[in-house]
Write an enzyme that holds these catalytic residues in place. Structure first.
Site, mmCIF file in Angstrom:
data_model
loop_
_atom_site.group_PDB
_atom_site.id
_atom_site.type_symbol
_atom_site.label_atom_id
_atom_site.label_comp_id
_atom_site.label_asym_id
_atom_site.label_seq_id
_atom_site.Cartn_x
_atom_site.Cartn_y
_atom_site.Cartn_z
ATOM 1 N N LYS A 75 0.633 -1.268 -0.082
ATOM 2 C CA LYS A 75 -0.088 -0.102 -0.018
ATOM 3 C C LYS A 75 0.878 1.408 -0.033
ATOM 4 C CE LYS A 75 -3.594 -2.359 -0.101
ATOM 5 N NZ LYS A 75 -4.354 -3.272 0.928
HETATM 6 C C1 LIG Z 1 -5.417 -4.400 1.112
HETATM 7 C C2 LIG Z 1 -7.038 -3.994 1.139
HETATM 8 C C3 LIG Z 1 -7.507 -4.442 2.248
HETATM 9 C C4 LIG Z 1 -7.179 -5.389 3.289
HETATM 10 O O1 LIG Z 1 -6.288 -4.617 4.168
HETATM 11 P P1 LIG Z 1 -5.437 -5.590 5.288
HETATM 12 O O2 LIG Z 1 -4.772 -4.371 6.117
HETATM 13 O O3 LIG Z 1 -4.555 -6.397 4.470
HETATM 14 O O4 LIG Z 1 -6.475 -6.134 5.913
HETATM 15 C C5 LIG Z 1 -9.210 -4.233 2.237
HETATM 16 N N1 LIG Z 1 -9.555 -3.583 1.152
HETATM 17 C C6 LIG Z 1 -8.744 -3.098 0.086
HETATM 18 C C7 LIG Z 1 -9.736 -2.192 -1.014
HETATM 19 C C8 LIG Z 1 -7.477 -3.379 -0.152
HETATM 20 O O5 LIG Z 1 -6.955 -3.297 -0.998
#
Ligand SMILES: *Cc1c(COP(=O)(O)O)cnc(C)c1O
Length: 379
Positions: free
Chosen positions: A184
């Site tokens: 991210k």
């Molecule tokens: C990465 C992601 C999540 C989940 O995030 P985590 O921190 O891995 O639990 C949820 N929604 C979207 C759109 C994502 O890209």
């Protein structure tokens, strides 16, 4: 596989390493002053009143629905063109996810009109997802939600730093949820944040994150309290100090890295404009994107797998965002076959391909990818 250009990459250097070492030397490993500082700075960054760091964004989404008292018999409207966690969080509560379609193949965020079409007397909330860092049409969605007395939870996993009409993603609705997963814009490995402006929800978010307990280890260590009560069925969704320290170091770089992502995205748009065979969504998108992803939509009939393989042969990593949630076998089994339910989402799921985008890239890398995509389509 040794990639020439990866889909995503970490911007890590000595600042992250030093931050972690400082935590290790402090010998306080979880939920202490580094976490408090991270929460404070993150709240300031997105302009939210309250921010609580959590284990990941999936936990943040689950907590958000839990403090809104969503449960069995309730319906929550969600996108299907998202990561599975968006809908899983609804199932964790016992409520039913109801899939709404995206606005178009140019705007891959939820359609306000399709949200409204799915509202009924069981609807308690909508989870919007700011796809790729591009904000949903929040003005319309907030208006619809208010009119029907439906809560808004924002899955802002792609969107730290996204803004629309002077407001930051995560603060349009009742609760905003962020992810700090490795790929991210702000990465701590695992980690997340839940933000809200609502004072009536903030205490419950704080307490539910840690077993529904009234005091934290930190307070007891500092003599503020020596016992505790459990006032709710909470979870252990805490973050630790190492990840919060990484988060602070990454937060310092976020604005600058998002600028870089926008420049690279603009370069993709410039190089790919008018090239036949595909389109780049969000060309006319209002607001400021965190540019988490660089999606393209291939024309109907283009062999996506062949494009993927030709790019891979050039050392270029691509991905798909997303295989639609309602088409996963678990969801088909659980909610019944729903083919044709959200036709634009299904088309995007068949035709989307995500190009590399991260702040470690330069304009030459973008040119390499753009050239490779053009020749892959001509082959
Ligand atoms: C990465 C992601 C999540 C989940 O995030 P985590 O921190 O891995 O639990 C949820 N929604 C979207 C759109 C994502 O890209």
């Amino acid at each position: 596989m040794k990639w020439r250009i990866t889909l995503a990459d970490l911007d890590y250097d000595d600042r992250e390493i030093d931050a972690v070492v400082d935590v290790l030397r402090s010998k306080w490993l979880t939920m202490g002053k580094v976490t408090q500082r991270f929460e404070g700075q993150f709240a300031d960054c997105v302009g939210a009143k309250h921010a609580f760091a959590v284990a990941n964004c999936t936990a943040a989404l689950h907590l958000a629905l839990a403090v809104l008292d969503i449960g069995p018999g309730d319906e929550v409207i969600v996108p299907s063109l998202s990561f599975v966690a968006t809908a899983n969080a609804v199932l964790y509560t016992g409520a039913t996810p109801v899939f709404a379609d995206i606005a178009s193949l140019d705007d891959l965020t939820l359609s306000p009109g399709d949200i409204e079409r799915h509202v009924n007397e069981h609807t308690r909330a909508v989870i919007v997802m700011h796809y790729g860092g591009y904000s949903c049409a929040m003005e319309e969605i907030v208006e619809i939600a208010r009119r029907h007395n439906v809560a808004i939870v924002e899955d802002a996993a792609h969107a730290p730093g996204t803004a629309l009409a002077g407001k930051m993603a995560g603060t349009f609705g009742d609760i905003g949820c962020f992810s700090f997963f490795s790929n991210k814009n702000l990465a701590t490995g695992e980690g997340g944040m839940v933000v809200t402006d609502r004072d009536d929800l903030s205490d419950r978010l704080r307490i539910m994150r840690s077993h529904g307990m009234t005091t934290l280890t930190w307070d007891r260590h500092h003599g503020h309290a020596h016992s505790y009560d459990v006032v709710d069925l909470g979870y252990n969704y805490r973050i630790d100090e190492i990840r919060s320290a990484l988060g602070l170091a990454q937060l310092d770089k976020l604005a600058q890295n998002n600028v870089r992502r926008r420049e690279l995205t603009a370069e993709y748009r410039r190089l790919l404009a008018g090239v036949p065979g595909f389109a780049m969504p969000f060309g006319k998108h209002p607001g400021t994107s965190a540019c988490h992803l660089a999606p393209v939509i291939l024309d109907e009939g283009v062999d996506r797998h062949a494009v993927f393989e030709r790019l891979r042969d050039q050392g270029i990593q691509t991905s798909i965002h997303y295989p639609p949630i309602h088409q996963f076998s678990y969801y088909q089994r659980r909610l019944g076959s729903q083919r044709g339910l959200v036709p634009l989402t299904e088309a995007a799921g068949r035709r989307e391909i995500t190009l590399p985008l991260h702040p470690g890239m330069d304009v030459d890398d973008v040119t390499t990818v753009a050239d490779a995509l053009c020749s892959a389509l001509q082959a």
